[in-house]
Structures are given as C-alpha cells and as structure tokens.
Design a protein around this motif. Structure first.
Motif, PDB file in Angstrom:
ATOM      1  N   ALA A  24       7.151 -68.403   6.499  1.00 44.74           N
ATOM      2  CA  ALA A  24       6.330 -67.899   5.395  1.00 44.74           C
ATOM      3  C   ALA A  24       7.200 -67.547   4.187  1.00 44.74           C
ATOM      4  N   GLU A  25       8.322 -66.894   4.440  1.00 43.30           N
ATOM      5  CA  GLU A  25       9.243 -66.543   3.350  1.00 43.30           C
ATOM      6  C   GLU A  25       9.756 -67.795   2.650  1.00 43.30           C
ATOM      7  N   LEU A  26      10.119 -68.808   3.431  1.00 39.44           N
ATOM      8  CA  LEU A  26      10.603 -70.063   2.842  1.00 39.44           C
ATOM      9  C   LEU A  26       9.517 -70.737   2.007  1.00 39.44           C
ATOM     10  N   MET A  27       8.290 -70.684   2.495  1.00 39.21           N
ATOM     11  CA  MET A  27       7.180 -71.255   1.723  1.00 39.21           C
ATOM     12  C   MET A  27       7.037 -70.541   0.385  1.00 39.21           C
ATOM     13  N   GLY A  28       6.994 -69.208   0.430  1.00 39.68           N
ATOM     14  CA  GLY A  28       6.828 -68.435  -0.793  1.00 39.68           C
ATOM     15  C   GLY A  28       7.982 -68.621  -1.758  1.00 39.68           C
ATOM     16  N   GLU A  29       9.211 -68.585  -1.228  1.00 33.57           N
ATOM     17  CA  GLU A  29      10.396 -68.769  -2.069  1.00 33.57           C
ATOM     18  C   GLU A  29      10.416 -70.153  -2.703  1.00 33.57           C
ATOM     19  N   GLY A  30       9.838 -71.132  -2.010  1.00 34.71           N
ATOM     20  CA  GLY A  30       9.781 -72.492  -2.530  1.00 34.71           C
ATOM     21  C   GLY A  30       8.638 -72.721  -3.504  1.00 34.71           C
ATOM     22  N   GLY A  31       7.847 -71.676  -3.760  1.00 34.42           N
ATOM     23  CA  GLY A  31       6.732 -71.800  -4.697  1.00 34.42           C
ATOM     24  C   GLY A  31       5.516 -72.482  -4.120  1.00 34.42           C
ATOM     25  N   HIS A  32       5.447 -72.576  -2.810  1.00 34.72           N
ATOM     26  CA  HIS A  32       4.314 -73.234  -2.155  1.00 34.72           C
ATOM     27  C   HIS A  32       3.150 -72.266  -1.982  1.00 34.72           C
ATOM     28  N   ALA A  33       1.956 -72.816  -1.934  1.00 31.54           N
ATOM     29  CA  ALA A  33       0.752 -72.032  -1.647  1.00 31.54           C
ATOM     30  C   ALA A  33       0.398 -72.212  -0.179  1.00 31.54           C
ATOM     31  N   LEU A  34      -0.040 -71.134   0.435  1.00 32.84           N
ATOM     32  CA  LEU A  34      -0.526 -71.157   1.812  1.00 32.84           C
ATOM     33  C   LEU A  34      -2.036 -71.337   1.789  1.00 32.84           C
ATOM     34  N   VAL A  35      -2.490 -72.421   2.409  1.00 32.28           N
ATOM     35  CA  VAL A  35      -3.916 -72.628   2.652  1.00 32.28           C
ATOM     36  C   VAL A  35      -4.099 -72.310   4.126  1.00 32.28           C
ATOM     37  N   TRP A  36      -4.883 -71.253   4.410  1.00 30.26           N
ATOM     38  CA  TRP A  36      -4.990 -70.824   5.803  1.00 30.26           C
ATOM     39  C   TRP A  36      -6.388 -70.310   6.085  1.00 30.26           C
ATOM     40  N   GLY A  37      -6.639 -69.985   7.338  1.00 30.35           N
ATOM     41  CA  GLY A  37      -7.962 -69.575   7.783  1.00 30.35           C
ATOM     42  C   GLY A  37      -8.462 -68.263   7.237  1.00 30.35           C
ATOM     43  N   GLY A  38      -7.697 -67.621   6.374  1.00 29.35           N
ATOM     44  CA  GLY A  38      -8.145 -66.457   5.642  1.00 29.35           C
ATOM     45  C   GLY A  38      -8.081 -65.135   6.377  1.00 29.35           C
ATOM     46  N   SER A  39      -7.759 -65.162   7.651  1.00 30.41           N
ATOM     47  CA  SER A  39      -7.772 -63.939   8.444  1.00 30.41           C
ATOM     48  C   SER A  39      -6.590 -63.037   8.125  1.00 30.41           C
ATOM     49  N   ASP A  40      -6.823 -61.743   8.242  1.00 33.40           N
ATOM     50  CA  ASP A  40      -5.779 -60.755   8.027  1.00 33.40           C
ATOM     51  C   ASP A  40      -5.369 -60.130   9.358  1.00 33.40           C
ATOM     52  N   THR A  41      -5.321 -60.973  10.393  1.00 32.06           N
ATOM     53  CA  THR A  41      -4.914 -60.526  11.725  1.00 32.06           C
ATOM     54  C   THR A  41      -3.926 -61.519  12.322  1.00 32.06           C
ATOM     55  N   GLY A  42      -3.128 -61.035  13.248  1.00 30.90           N
ATOM     56  CA  GLY A  42      -2.248 -61.885  14.035  1.00 30.90           C
ATOM     57  C   GLY A  42      -1.258 -62.690  13.221  1.00 30.90           C
ATOM     58  N   LEU A  43      -0.986 -63.891  13.702  1.00 27.56           N
ATOM     59  CA  LEU A  43      -0.026 -64.770  13.044  1.00 27.56           C
ATOM     60  C   LEU A  43      -0.510 -65.188  11.657  1.00 27.56           C
ATOM     61  N   MET A  44      -1.820 -65.262  11.480  1.00 30.14           N
ATOM     62  CA  MET A  44      -2.345 -65.563  10.142  1.00 30.14           C
ATOM     63  C   MET A  44      -1.916 -64.494   9.144  1.00 30.14           C
ATOM     64  N   LYS A  45      -1.955 -63.231   9.551  1.00 31.75           N
ATOM     65  CA  LYS A  45      -1.526 -62.133   8.682  1.00 31.75           C
ATOM     66  C   LYS A  45      -0.024 -62.216   8.413  1.00 31.75           C
ATOM     67  N   VAL A  46       0.746 -62.508   9.436  1.00 31.54           N
ATOM     68  CA  VAL A  46       2.197 -62.651   9.268  1.00 31.54           C
ATOM     69  C   VAL A  46       2.493 -63.712   8.202  1.00 31.54           C
ATOM     70  N   MET A  47       1.814 -64.835   8.299  1.00 29.18           N
ATOM     71  CA  MET A  47       2.031 -65.912   7.331  1.00 29.18           C
ATOM     72  C   MET A  47       1.617 -65.477   5.920  1.00 29.18           C
ATOM     73  N   ALA A  48       0.439 -64.892   5.798  1.00 31.24           N
ATOM     74  CA  ALA A  48      -0.043 -64.478   4.481  1.00 31.24           C
ATOM     75  C   ALA A  48       0.871 -63.412   3.872  1.00 31.24           C
ATOM     76  N   ASP A  49       1.272 -62.425   4.674  1.00 32.00           N
ATOM     77  CA  ASP A  49       2.183 -61.383   4.175  1.00 32.00           C
ATOM     78  C   ASP A  49       3.479 -61.996   3.667  1.00 32.00           C
ATOM     79  N   GLY A  50       4.074 -62.864   4.478  1.00 33.30           N
ATOM     80  CA  GLY A  50       5.364 -63.444   4.123  1.00 33.30           C
ATOM     81  C   GLY A  50       5.313 -64.310   2.880  1.00 33.30           C
ATOM     82  N   VAL A  51       4.295 -65.156   2.794  1.00 33.60           N
ATOM     83  CA  VAL A  51       4.155 -66.035   1.615  1.00 33.60           C
ATOM     84  C   VAL A  51       3.925 -65.197   0.368  1.00 33.60           C
ATOM     85  N   GLN A  52       3.013 -64.234   0.462  1.00 31.11           N
ATOM     86  CA  GLN A  52       2.683 -63.416  -0.707  1.00 31.11           C
ATOM     87  C   GLN A  52       3.878 -62.572  -1.154  1.00 31.11           C
ATOM     88  N   GLN A  53       4.574 -61.952  -0.218  1.00 34.58           N
ATOM     89  CA  GLN A  53       5.726 -61.113  -0.558  1.00 34.58           C
ATOM     90  C   GLN A  53       6.867 -61.921  -1.173  1.00 34.58           C
TER      91      GLN A  53
END
Length: 180
Positions: A24-53
């Motif tokens: 997720a950090e690499l995605m965010g640092e690379g300027g990529h957008a995360l398209v995901w299932g929208g959930s704020d739980t579990g691994l989905m949350k980990v991905m969203a947090d990392g990309v956004q941060q």
C-alpha cells in the motif's frame, strides 16, 4: 495508474498484514490510486490506510448490504446494488488488477477477472500477489490447466504471480510501458 486490489476484509495474521501495508505504501508513494471494495475493515483497511497515508487516491466500490462498513474519507465511494455490479465497476475504474490474499469472495473476483481476460473482454494486466505462498496451490492448478489444454492462451499471458508488492508494481510498470 488506478490499481484494482481484491483482498480480504478479515483481520489477518501479520504475515499477510505487514506485506500488504508495504505494498500500500509503495502504491501511494508511486502516485497510484487504489480501487478497492470500499470496506474499512481487515486487509481492505490496511490497504486504504497505507495508500492514503502515502499520498495515493482512494476509489471505493461498496455494495448496498455492506455499505455500513464503507470507509469515510475516500476520494470517491460508489455503492452498487449487488456483487456483480461491484466487480464490473471496479474493473471499469482500473488500469490493472492485483489479487491479494482472501477468502471465497476474493477467489470469486479473481476467477471472474481471469475469465473475462481469457475471453478478451479486458486486456488489463492481472497479478496474483502470492504473499507467504498463499497462492502456490492455485498456481500449480493453473499450470495443470495449461498443460492439459484447458487454457486457450499461455498462462504467462493470463496472469502474473508476484512474490511481493514491489514485484507486482514492477510488472505493472513494465506492462504499462507496453501499452497495457
């Protein structure tokens, strides 16, 4: 690049969470957008947090019966009527697909995306992120399908198995250079 990530909404062991956070950090640092299932739980949350941060954009696609778990603060959040529409919306918003560890829902998403690719209904690169060997058995099954004539195209043209997030992003960058 808009990268669709299919993954679990479950809380998982660190052997899956830590590599997901780094991806997720690499995605965010690379300027990529995360398209995901929208959930704020579990691994989905980990991905969203990392990309956004790390400065990346979040494009969520939730479904009505799970909308109560949707992440507040996404750059975009779409709520669909059912899972089939959700998968179609996620694919439509993505330039590439990465399938991470997950359960039945993630496996369903992966096989549908691969079936659509097999039939030429999309040409977006697909990566199975094989964290901690999670998809070793599936990779073996795919190789058997290929060797016994069940795949109409070479497996390497259908899906790429990456050991880690850096490998997944390197593959996607290479494919983007090829016009994928």
């Amino acid at each position: 690049m808009n990268i669709c990530v299919f993954c679990s909404a479950a809380d998982l062991d660190d052997r899956y969470v830590l590599p997901a956070r780094r991806f997720a950090e690499l995605m965010g640092e690379g300027g990529h957008a995360l398209v995901w299932g929208g959930s704020d739980t579990g691994l989905m949350k980990v991905m969203a947090d990392g990309v956004q941060q790390a400065g990346g954009k979040l494009i969520g696609v939730s479904v009505e019966f799970l909308a109560h778990k949707a992440r507040a603060g996404a750059d975009e959040m779409v709520v669909t009527k059912d899972l089939a529409e959700r998968k179609a919306q996620m694919l439509a918003r993505a330039d590439a697909i990465v399938v991470m560890v997950g359960g039945m829902g993630t496996l369903d998403e992966a096989t549908e995306i691969l079936e659509l690719r097999k039939h030429g209904l999309h040409t977006k690169p697909v990566v199975l992120l094989n964290t901690a060997g999670f998809y070793d058995g599936l990779q073996e099954q795919f190789r058997r399908m290929e060797s016994e004539g069940f795949l109409p195209m070479p497996l390497v043209d259908l899906v790429f198995f990456a050991a880690d997030g850096a490998g997944a992003l390197a593959y996607l960058a290479e494919r983007a250079g090829d016009g994928a």
